[in-house]
Design a protein around this motif. Structure first.
Motif, PDB file in Angstrom:
ATOM      1  N   ASP A  92       1.061  -1.091   0.042  1.00  0.00           N
ATOM      2  CA  ASP A  92      -0.071   0.093  -0.044  1.00  0.00           C
ATOM      3  C   ASP A  92       1.150   1.325   0.142  1.00  0.00           C
ATOM      4  O   ASP A  92       1.591   1.478   0.982  1.00  0.00           O
ATOM      5  N   PRO A  93       0.937   1.943  -1.078  1.00  0.00           N
ATOM      6  CA  PRO A  93       1.941   3.212  -1.341  1.00  0.00           C
ATOM      7  C   PRO A  93       1.089   4.285  -0.482  1.00  0.00           C
ATOM      8  O   PRO A  93       0.238   4.288   0.189  1.00  0.00           O
ATOM      9  N   ILE A  94       2.085   5.352  -0.204  1.00  0.00           N
ATOM     10  CA  ILE A  94       1.322   6.516   0.128  1.00  0.00           C
ATOM     11  C   ILE A  94       0.615   7.201  -0.772  1.00  0.00           C
ATOM     12  O   ILE A  94       0.520   7.120  -1.860  1.00  0.00           O
ATOM     13  N   SER A  95      -0.641   7.596  -0.157  1.00  0.00           N
ATOM     14  CA  SER A  95      -1.922   7.786  -1.016  1.00  0.00           C
ATOM     15  C   SER A  95      -1.777   8.747  -2.002  1.00  0.00           C
ATOM     16  O   SER A  95      -2.376   8.476  -2.983  1.00  0.00           O
ATOM     17  N   GLU A  96      -0.913   9.729  -1.780  1.00  0.00           N
ATOM     18  CA  GLU A  96      -1.029  10.655  -2.946  1.00  0.00           C
ATOM     19  C   GLU A  96      -0.034  10.440  -4.170  1.00  0.00           C
ATOM     20  O   GLU A  96       0.146  11.189  -5.215  1.00  0.00           O
ATOM     21  N   HIS A  97       0.766   9.264  -3.923  1.00  0.00           N
ATOM     22  CA  HIS A  97       1.824   8.873  -4.747  1.00  0.00           C
ATOM     23  C   HIS A  97       1.295   7.738  -5.978  1.00  0.00           C
ATOM     24  O   HIS A  97       0.671   7.096  -5.613  1.00  0.00           O
ATOM     25  N   ASN A  98       1.406   8.284  -7.168  1.00  0.00           N
ATOM     26  CA  ASN A  98       0.859   7.752  -8.407  1.00  0.00           C
ATOM     27  C   ASN A  98       2.014   6.606  -8.799  1.00  0.00           C
ATOM     28  O   ASN A  98       1.765   5.761  -9.701  1.00  0.00           O
ATOM     29  N   ARG A  99       3.137   6.803  -8.386  1.00  0.00           N
ATOM     30  CA  ARG A  99       4.398   5.855  -8.938  1.00  0.00           C
ATOM     31  C   ARG A  99       4.462   4.738  -7.879  1.00  0.00           C
ATOM     32  O   ARG A  99       4.726   5.043  -6.621  1.00  0.00           O
ATOM     33  N   LEU A 100       4.606   3.606  -8.284  1.00  0.00           N
ATOM     34  CA  LEU A 100       4.828   2.617  -7.208  1.00  0.00           C
ATOM     35  C   LEU A 100       5.945   1.463  -7.966  1.00  0.00           C
ATOM     36  O   LEU A 100       6.018   1.424  -9.256  1.00  0.00           O
ATOM     37  N   TYR A 101       6.876   0.893  -6.902  1.00  0.00           N
ATOM     38  CA  TYR A 101       8.057   0.106  -7.695  1.00  0.00           C
ATOM     39  C   TYR A 101       8.263  -1.226  -6.701  1.00  0.00           C
ATOM     40  O   TYR A 101       7.924  -1.137  -5.387  1.00  0.00           O
ATOM     41  N   TRP A 102       8.538  -2.042  -7.211  1.00  0.00           N
ATOM     42  CA  TRP A 102       9.001  -3.394  -6.513  1.00  0.00           C
ATOM     43  C   TRP A 102      10.493  -3.624  -6.661  1.00  0.00           C
ATOM     44  O   TRP A 102      11.086  -3.461  -7.943  1.00  0.00           O
ATOM     45  N   TYR A 103      11.229  -3.697  -5.684  1.00  0.00           N
ATOM     46  CA  TYR A 103      12.419  -4.346  -5.738  1.00  0.00           C
ATOM     47  C   TYR A 103      12.959  -5.643  -4.923  1.00  0.00           C
ATOM     48  O   TYR A 103      11.914  -5.825  -4.222  1.00  0.00           O
ATOM     49  N   ARG A 104      13.960  -6.282  -5.322  1.00  0.00           N
ATOM     50  CA  ARG A 104      14.383  -7.454  -4.452  1.00  0.00           C
ATOM     51  C   ARG A 104      15.855  -6.952  -3.778  1.00  0.00           C
ATOM     52  O   ARG A 104      16.615  -6.602  -4.538  1.00  0.00           O
ATOM     53  N   GLN A 105      16.009  -7.419  -2.511  1.00  0.00           N
ATOM     54  CA  GLN A 105      17.184  -7.230  -1.916  1.00  0.00           C
ATOM     55  C   GLN A 105      17.369  -8.519  -1.442  1.00  0.00           C
ATOM     56  O   GLN A 105      16.990  -8.920  -0.550  1.00  0.00           O
ATOM     57  N   THR A 106      18.726  -9.032  -1.545  1.00  0.00           N
ATOM     58  CA  THR A 106      19.341 -10.110  -1.118  1.00  0.00           C
ATOM     59  C   THR A 106      20.427  -9.782   0.015  1.00  0.00           C
ATOM     60  O   THR A 106      20.780  -8.669   0.102  1.00  0.00           O
TER      61      THR A 106
END
Lengths: 115, 111
Positions: free
Chosen positions: B24-38
């Protein structure tokens, strides 16, 4: 492809002293952004400071400041008056100037603050 | 607190099972990203949404991975037929433009 390099896997500093973390990057873009993120142990990534490449003035946020050398493609982070809570992994990151651009991260520098 | 939230925070699954994570992003943000971290590494980009449109996918996002953001608000990341190599922290971030704000991540362990 853009790359970000952090050549210091680990750094340590005495409480109240100053420490500088190094970062270099490679890009052919003229418009881009640079960031420093802090990731404390088992806690989420926090944006510490950012620098727009078109701005010559170095960014400052309280005890955190950067030394942005565009020609040398260098972007170091200076932490003044280090506190125990500054201990964390610090990541340098790059994004192009295009809105919505992904972040490319360096390998990180683990900072220890000694009391 | 109106920051980025992710659920679950931890997930342990057996190899071959499917898992789904929510962001769930910050409500006013229209951009969303997924990352993977090992462990011991910087995050690696997986995919990016602007509103409900998936605009970029990394080569890291194999056919077993799928992400959605159906109404331009929350997003889900599904991994099918999990493998041990999928064990990692999956981070979500949102942004109003430049500079991304991260959630706490979902730690996936595949046994």
């Amino acid at each position: 492809a853009q790359t970000v390099t952090q050549s210091q896997p680990e750094m340590s500093v005495q409480e109240a002293e100053t420490v500088t973390l190094s970062c270099t990057y490679d890009t052919s873009e003229s418009d881009y952004y640079l960031f420093w993120y802090k990731q404390p142990p088992s806690r989420q990534m926090i944006l510490v400071i950012r620098q727009e490449a078109y701005k010559q003035q170095n960014a400052t946020e309280n005890r955190f400041s950067v030394n942005f050398q565009k020609a040398a493609k260098s972007f170091s982070l200076k932490i003044s008056d280090s506190q125990l809570g500054d201990a964390a992994m610090y990541f340098c990151a790059y994004s192009t100037g295009t809105s919505g651009s992904r972040l490319t991260f360096g390998e990180g520098t683990q900072l220890t603050v000694n009391p | 607190d109106t920051g980025v939230s992710q659920n679950p925070r931890h997930k342990i699954t057996k190899r071959g099972q499917n898992v789904t994570f929510r962001c769930d992003p910050i409500s006013e943000h229209n951009r969303l990203y997924w990352y993977r971290q090992t462990l011991g590494q910087g995050p690696e980009f997986l995919t990016y949404f602007q509103n409900e449109a998936q605009l970029e996918k990394s080569r890291l996002l194999s056919d077993r991975f799928s992400a959605e953001r159906p109404k331009g608000s929350f997003s889900t990341l599904e991994i099918q037929r999990t493998e041990q190599g999928d064990s990692a922290m999956y981070l979500c971030a949102s942004s109003p433009g430049h500079g991304q704000y991260f959630g706490p991540g979902t730690r996936l362990t595949v046994t």
